[in-house]
Design a protein around this motif. Structure first.
Motif, PDB file in Angstrom:
ATOM      1  N   ILE A  37      65.315 -71.411  16.774  1.00 18.23           N
ATOM      2  CA  ILE A  37      66.325 -71.114  17.788  1.00 18.23           C
ATOM      3  C   ILE A  37      67.719 -71.371  17.227  1.00 18.23           C
ATOM      4  O   ILE A  37      68.654 -70.597  17.470  1.00 18.23           O
ATOM      5  N   ILE A  38      67.857 -72.452  16.472  1.00 14.94           N
ATOM      6  CA  ILE A  38      69.148 -72.762  15.852  1.00 14.94           C
ATOM      7  C   ILE A  38      69.548 -71.680  14.854  1.00 14.94           C
ATOM      8  O   ILE A  38      70.716 -71.295  14.761  1.00 14.94           O
ATOM      9  N   MET A  39      68.563 -71.163  14.109  1.00 16.69           N
ATOM     10  CA  MET A  39      68.838 -70.177  13.057  1.00 16.69           C
ATOM     11  C   MET A  39      68.627 -68.745  13.543  1.00 16.69           C
ATOM     12  O   MET A  39      68.363 -67.834  12.745  1.00 16.69           O
ATOM     13  N   GLN A  40      68.761 -68.513  14.830  1.00 15.33           N
ATOM     14  CA  GLN A  40      68.481 -67.192  15.387  1.00 15.33           C
ATOM     15  C   GLN A  40      69.376 -66.100  14.818  1.00 15.33           C
ATOM     16  O   GLN A  40      68.938 -64.933  14.683  1.00 15.33           O
ATOM     17  N   ALA A  41      70.602 -66.420  14.458  1.00 13.57           N
ATOM     18  CA  ALA A  41      71.508 -65.401  13.918  1.00 13.57           C
ATOM     19  C   ALA A  41      70.979 -64.858  12.593  1.00 13.57           C
ATOM     20  O   ALA A  41      71.034 -63.646  12.337  1.00 13.57           O
ATOM     21  N   VAL A  42      70.465 -65.743  11.749  1.00 10.03           N
ATOM     22  CA  VAL A  42      69.900 -65.313  10.469  1.00 10.03           C
ATOM     23  C   VAL A  42      68.647 -64.471  10.696  1.00 10.03           C
ATOM     24  O   VAL A  42      68.441 -63.437  10.035  1.00 10.03           O
ATOM     25  N   ILE A  43      67.820 -64.884  11.633  1.00  9.72           N
ATOM     26  CA  ILE A  43      66.588 -64.141  11.937  1.00  9.72           C
ATOM     27  C   ILE A  43      66.923 -62.756  12.471  1.00  9.72           C
ATOM     28  O   ILE A  43      66.306 -61.751  12.076  1.00  9.72           O
ATOM     29  N   SER A  44      67.897 -62.675  13.368  1.00 12.76           N
ATOM     30  CA  SER A  44      68.300 -61.374  13.921  1.00 12.76           C
ATOM     31  C   SER A  44      68.843 -60.462  12.835  1.00 12.76           C
ATOM     32  O   SER A  44      68.548 -59.256  12.819  1.00 12.76           O
ATOM     33  N   LEU A  45      69.627 -61.013  11.923  1.00 12.33           N
ATOM     34  CA  LEU A  45      70.168 -60.210  10.832  1.00 12.33           C
ATOM     35  C   LEU A  45      69.059 -59.714   9.922  1.00 12.33           C
ATOM     36  O   LEU A  45      69.092 -58.571   9.439  1.00 12.33           O
ATOM     37  N   TYR A  46      68.045 -60.546   9.710  1.00 14.74           N
ATOM     38  CA  TYR A  46      66.939 -60.125   8.847  1.00 14.74           C
ATOM     39  C   TYR A  46      66.165 -58.970   9.477  1.00 14.74           C
ATOM     40  O   TYR A  46      65.896 -57.957   8.813  1.00 14.74           O
ATOM     41  N   VAL A  47      65.798 -59.096  10.737  1.00 15.33           N
ATOM     42  CA  VAL A  47      65.023 -58.025  11.363  1.00 15.33           C
ATOM     43  C   VAL A  47      65.867 -56.767  11.503  1.00 15.33           C
ATOM     44  O   VAL A  47      65.355 -55.642  11.382  1.00 15.33           O
ATOM     45  N   ALA A  48      67.168 -56.924  11.711  1.00 13.25           N
ATOM     46  CA  ALA A  48      68.046 -55.752  11.813  1.00 13.25           C
ATOM     47  C   ALA A  48      68.151 -55.014  10.486  1.00 13.25           C
ATOM     48  O   ALA A  48      68.276 -53.780  10.456  1.00 13.25           O
ATOM     49  N   SER A  49      68.074 -55.728   9.384  1.00 15.22           N
ATOM     50  CA  SER A  49      68.189 -55.087   8.068  1.00 15.22           C
ATOM     51  C   SER A  49      66.865 -54.526   7.576  1.00 15.22           C
ATOM     52  O   SER A  49      66.833 -53.497   6.891  1.00 15.22           O
ATOM     53  N   GLN A  50      65.746 -55.162   7.930  1.00 16.29           N
ATOM     54  CA  GLN A  50      64.463 -54.760   7.367  1.00 16.29           C
ATOM     55  C   GLN A  50      63.649 -53.825   8.252  1.00 16.29           C
ATOM     56  O   GLN A  50      62.818 -53.074   7.732  1.00 16.29           O
ATOM     57  N   ALA A  51      63.834 -53.845   9.552  1.00 17.57           N
ATOM     58  CA  ALA A  51      63.099 -52.902  10.411  1.00 17.57           C
ATOM     59  C   ALA A  51      63.476 -51.452  10.086  1.00 17.57           C
ATOM     60  O   ALA A  51      62.586 -50.611   9.904  1.00 17.57           O
ATOM     61  N   PRO A  52      64.771 -51.113   9.976  1.00 21.75           N
ATOM     62  CA  PRO A  52      65.107 -49.739   9.583  1.00 21.75           C
ATOM     63  C   PRO A  52      64.630 -49.399   8.174  1.00 21.75           C
ATOM     64  O   PRO A  52      64.232 -48.262   7.914  1.00 21.75           O
ATOM     65  N   GLN A  53      64.660 -50.367   7.276  1.00 18.06           N
ATOM     66  CA  GLN A  53      64.171 -50.111   5.921  1.00 18.06           C
ATOM     67  C   GLN A  53      62.695 -49.748   5.922  1.00 18.06           C
ATOM     68  O   GLN A  53      62.236 -48.938   5.115  1.00 18.06           O
ATOM     69  N   SER A  54      61.957 -50.321   6.868  1.00 18.38           N
ATOM     70  CA  SER A  54      60.515 -50.094   6.918  1.00 18.38           C
ATOM     71  C   SER A  54      60.151 -48.707   7.441  1.00 18.38           C
ATOM     72  O   SER A  54      59.195 -48.094   6.957  1.00 18.38           O
ATOM     73  N   VAL A  55      60.910 -48.205   8.426  1.00 12.84           N
ATOM     74  CA  VAL A  55      60.509 -46.948   9.067  1.00 12.84           C
ATOM     75  C   VAL A  55      61.542 -45.832   8.989  1.00 12.84           C
ATOM     76  O   VAL A  55      61.168 -44.651   8.979  1.00 12.84           O
TER      77      VAL A  55
END
Length: 309
Positions: A96-114
Motif C-alpha cells: 500500500i505504501i509503494m502503490q505508486a511504484v506498483i501502478s507505474l509498473y502495471v501501466a508500463s507492462q500491461a500495454p507491452q504485453s498486449v
C-alpha cells in the motif's frame, strides 16, 4: 532432395523441366495447446522484465524492481543495526505504501504485453496455431500477474529474511509474511486484470500507459478525498458518518485491497481515522475483488474473440 524428371516437349516445341521438390509431411511429436500456452506464458513473463529484449526495454522494469526492494533493505539494515524489537512496517502495509511504484509498473507492462500484438496484427497468427482465445488470455493474464507478484513479494521476502537475521519473533513474522503474500497475490491478480483490460482497448502503447495510470491514480485520489471529507464530517457533526468511509473504499483498487486485508489479514487500515471494514463489510470487499478479477477475465475473453476473427 529435389528429383529431376525427364525433359518433356510442350506442344509449342519448347522444352520444359518438371521438378519434384520432395515436400514431406511432419511426422515428429506434436506438443499441442498446453505447450503453446506454457511457451506464451514464459515469453510474456520474461518480456515483463525485458528479458530477451533490448537493453532499453530492461531499464524501467528492473529500475522499478530495485525501487521496490531498496526501502525494504534499508529497513532491515536499520533493524539489524539498532537491534530493534520489530520492523518499522507491517508486511501487509508495504504494498500500500509503494502503490505508486506498483501502478507505474502495471501501466508500463500491461500495454507491452498486449498492445504490440494488436498494433502489429499478430494475434490472428497466434490463433492460426493450436492455441485458442482462452489459451492466449490465460497465458497473458497469468504472466502479468506472476510478474507483479514477483515485484510485490520480493520486498516482503527481504523484510522476512531481515527479521530472521535480527532474531525477531519467528512465529509472529512468519504469520505476517504469509498474510502479506496473500495480500499481494490478490493485488497482483486485480491490478493485472484491470491493466490488461484497459491496454487491450488500444493498439497504441502510449495511450494504454496513460489510460492505466489515469484509472489507478484518479480512482485512488477521488476515493481518498471523499473518505477524508466523510471523516471530517463525522468528526464535525458527531453523527457517525464513519460507515460511509468503508463503503467509499470499494471504488478504488488500492483501497479495495486495503479494506480486504484490514478485515481478514490483520492489517491496520489506512483509511482516514483508521476506520476499517467489519467482517461483514469485509465479505463485500472480498466479493467485489473476486468479481472484478472475474469480470476482467471475461472482458479479455470477449475482446480477443473479436480480435481473432
Amino acid at each position: 532432395m529435389a528429383v529431376e524428371q525427364p525433359l518433356q516437349v510442350s506442344p509449342s516445341g519448347e522444352q520444359t523441366r518438371i521438378h519434384n521438390i520432395g515436400y514431406r509431411t511432419y511426422d515428429g511429436p506434436r506438443l499441442g495447446r498446453a505447450y503453446a500456452r506454457r511457451s506464451l506464458y514464459s515469453q510474456s513473463l520474461r518480456g515483463a522484465y525485458g528479458l530477451g529484449r533490448s537493453v532499453k526495454s530492461k531499464v524501467l522494469p528492473m529500475l522499478l524492481f530495485v525501487v521496490m526492494c531498496v526501502p525494504a533493505a534499508i529497513m532491515v539494515a536499520v533493524a539489524v543495526a539498532t537491534k530493534a524489537k520489530d520492523l518499522p512496517v507491517d508486511y501487509t502495509r508495504y504494498a500500500i505504501i509503494m502503490q505508486a511504484v506498483i501502478s507505474l509498473y502495471v501501466a508500463s507492462q500491461a500495454p507491452q504485453s498486449v498492445s504490440r500484438d494488436l498494433r502489429f496484427k499478430t494475434v490472428p497468427l497466434y490463433f492460426s496455431r493450436p492455441i485458442e482465445t482462452a489459451d492466449y488470455v490465460r497465458a497473458k493474464y497469468a504472466a502479468l500477474a506472476s510478474a507483479m507478484f514477483i515485484l510485490t513479494a520480493a520486498p516482503l521476502l527481504v523484510l522476512y529474511v531481515g527479521a530472521l537475521l535480527a532474531k525477531l519473533d519467528f512465529a509472529d513474522h512468519t504469520k505476517g509474511f504469509a498474510q502479506g503474500l496473500v495480500s499481494v497475490a490478490l493485488l497482483s491478480l486485480l491490478f493485472a486484470g484491470l491493466g490488461l483490460v484497459i491496454a487491450s482497448v488500444t493498439p497504441r502503447r502510449g495511450f494504454g500507459i496513460a489510460a492505466v495510470i489515469a484509472v489507478l491514480t484518479i480512482s485512488y485520489g477521488a476515493v481518498s478525498t471523499l473518505q477524508a471529507i466523510a471523516d471530517a464530517q463525522s468528526l464535525g457533526d458527531g453523527q457517525g458518518s464513519a460507515g460511509a468511509i468503508t463503503w467509499i473504499g470499494l471504488f478504488s483498487p488500492v483501497t479495495l485491497i486495503d479494506g480486504l486485508q484490514s478485515a481478514f489479514l490483520g492489517a491496520k487500515s489506512a483509511f482516514p481515522g483508521g476506520v476499517g471494514p467489519t467482517n461483514g463489510e469485509g465479505v463485500v470487499y472480498v466479493l467485489v475483488t473476486l468479481g472484478l478479477i472475474a469480470a476482467a477475465y471475461g472482458l479479455l475473453m470477449r475482446r480477443y474473440r473479436k480480435v481473432g476473427l
